[in-house]
Each structure stands twice: as C-alpha cells, then as structure tokens.
Design a protein around this motif. Structure first.
Motif, PDB file in Angstrom:
ATOM      1  N   THR A  16     -40.069 -97.336 -11.604  1.00 31.74           N
ATOM      2  CA  THR A  16     -39.500 -98.455 -10.873  1.00 31.74           C
ATOM      3  C   THR A  16     -38.459 -97.940  -9.880  1.00 31.74           C
ATOM      4  N   LYS A  17     -38.237 -98.708  -8.842  1.00 37.46           N
ATOM      5  CA  LYS A  17     -37.247 -98.325  -7.850  1.00 37.46           C
ATOM      6  C   LYS A  17     -35.887 -98.177  -8.520  1.00 37.46           C
ATOM      7  N   LEU A  22     -37.089-102.570 -15.718  1.00 36.36           N
ATOM      8  CA  LEU A  22     -37.650-103.869 -15.330  1.00 36.36           C
ATOM      9  C   LEU A  22     -38.985-104.197 -15.979  1.00 36.36           C
ATOM     10  N   ILE A  23     -39.590-103.241 -16.669  1.00 36.41           N
ATOM     11  CA  ILE A  23     -40.874-103.522 -17.321  1.00 36.41           C
ATOM     12  C   ILE A  23     -40.554-103.995 -18.735  1.00 36.41           C
ATOM     13  N   SER A  80     -47.142-104.757  -7.939  1.00 35.32           N
ATOM     14  CA  SER A  80     -45.810-105.236  -7.556  1.00 35.32           C
ATOM     15  C   SER A  80     -45.880-106.697  -7.121  1.00 35.32           C
ATOM     16  N   ARG A  81     -46.868-107.037  -6.329  1.00 41.01           N
ATOM     17  CA  ARG A  81     -47.055-108.444  -5.923  1.00 41.01           C
ATOM     18  C   ARG A  81     -47.274-109.327  -7.140  1.00 41.01           C
ATOM     19  N   TRP A  82     -48.106-108.868  -8.062  1.00 40.64           N
ATOM     20  CA  TRP A  82     -48.414-109.644  -9.255  1.00 40.64           C
ATOM     21  C   TRP A  82     -47.169-109.865 -10.110  1.00 40.64           C
ATOM     22  N   GLN A  92     -37.214-109.359  -7.556  1.00 44.41           N
ATOM     23  CA  GLN A  92     -36.765-108.178  -6.817  1.00 44.41           C
ATOM     24  C   GLN A  92     -37.485-106.901  -7.271  1.00 44.41           C
ATOM     25  N   PHE A  93     -38.525-107.041  -8.076  1.00 40.06           N
ATOM     26  CA  PHE A  93     -39.223-105.876  -8.621  1.00 40.06           C
ATOM     27  C   PHE A  93     -39.808-105.014  -7.502  1.00 40.06           C
TER      28      PHE A  93
END
Length: 163
Positions: A16-17, A22-23, A80-82, A92-93
């Motif tokens: 992740t950035k 975030l997961i 990422s879109r999903w 913000q993912f």
C-alpha cells in the motif's frame, strides 16, 4: 513452430502507498478473490494470493500475451478502484507506485505457495521491509534503499514511487 507455448510462474509483491495498514481483515478475502478475477481476465491463472494489512503476494502463471508491467498495472488499477467502493475507510486507498516480480521455477511452486499462505505468521517475526530487501538480495536485484520507501521525483517532473 506454428504456435507459441509458454508456462511462466511469477511471484509478485507490492504494498500500500506509504505502507499504510489499509487491507483490513473484513475485506481481504474478497480483495484477493477480486484480484484473482483480474488475473483470469488477463489470460493468467492465479495460484495463491495472500498478504498482511500493508502488502500482498501473488503467485500466478502469466499469459504470454501481456508484459509483467502491464499485468501488474491492471491488477493494481482495478483492485484499487474496487476497494474504494467498500466504504469511507477506503476512499483514500492507493497502492505504491512500483512492484517486485520474480520468476519461479516449477520445482519450487509448492514452496512459494506455502510461503504466501503463511504471510501473517511469517510477519510476526519479520517486517515487510526486511522481507522485501531479503527478496531483492536473493534475486540479485540492484536497488538503492534510499528510494525503496519514499517518493522519487523523476527528472521529467512526474512523480513516480519506486519499489
């Protein structure tokens, strides 16, 4: 030879950035299944997908009709879109800008699969950063640690995040 035949196993890793956690457990299985669908849509076969709160590992066969960079781009862009549709916590993912991709010999596919299955247990004793650097060294990949975890400003003025 009248046809092109191949079977390439690839181990892909990305995070992740900013290595943000975030997961979350409530979406990870659905995320991995969604990524599996993206892989299939690109003519490849997912073998194992797993990770932790800040990164994932993918073991897959890869279609002869797509380059690795394009393949990873498709996986990251679509997933990422999903994930952003899964609620406010994910708006913000983002995935990091880069990835690692390693060829895997058929003789070690089961070992790599087990390694990926045991990610949560494995990361009780080793950080993602330590693991990532270990892979880079094992595969003799040249890298500059100064750029692994931070944004890099490309000479053209475009932001690119390495690793």
């Amino acid at each position: 030879m009248s046809q092109s035949l191949s079977k390439m196993y690839v181990h892909i890793i990305f995070h992740t950035k900013h290595n943000q956690s975030l997961i979350r457990p409530e979406i990870e299985n659905e995320l991995y299944a969604y990524i599996g669908g993206i892989i299939k849509k690109n003519g490849s076969i997912p073998i194992k997908i797993n990770g932790t709160e800040n990164h994932i590992h993918i073991l897959t066969t890869m279609s002869k009709n797509i380059a690795l960079a394009k393949f990873v781009e498709e996986i990251k862009r679509n997933s990422s879109r999903w994930i952003k549709t899964k609620g406010e916590a994910y708006h913000q993912f983002a995935w990091q800008g880069g990835y690692a991709g390693y060829s895997v010999s058929q003789s070690v596919v089961e070992r790599v699969k087990k390694y990926i299955e045991n990610q949560k247990e494995h990361h009780k004793t080793q950080t993602f950063q330590e693991e990532y650097i270990q892979f880079l060294k094992e595969y003799n990949v040249d890298f500059d640690e100064n750029y692994l975890w931070t944004e890099y400003i490309a000479p053209s003025g475009h932001n690119n995040q390495l690793a």
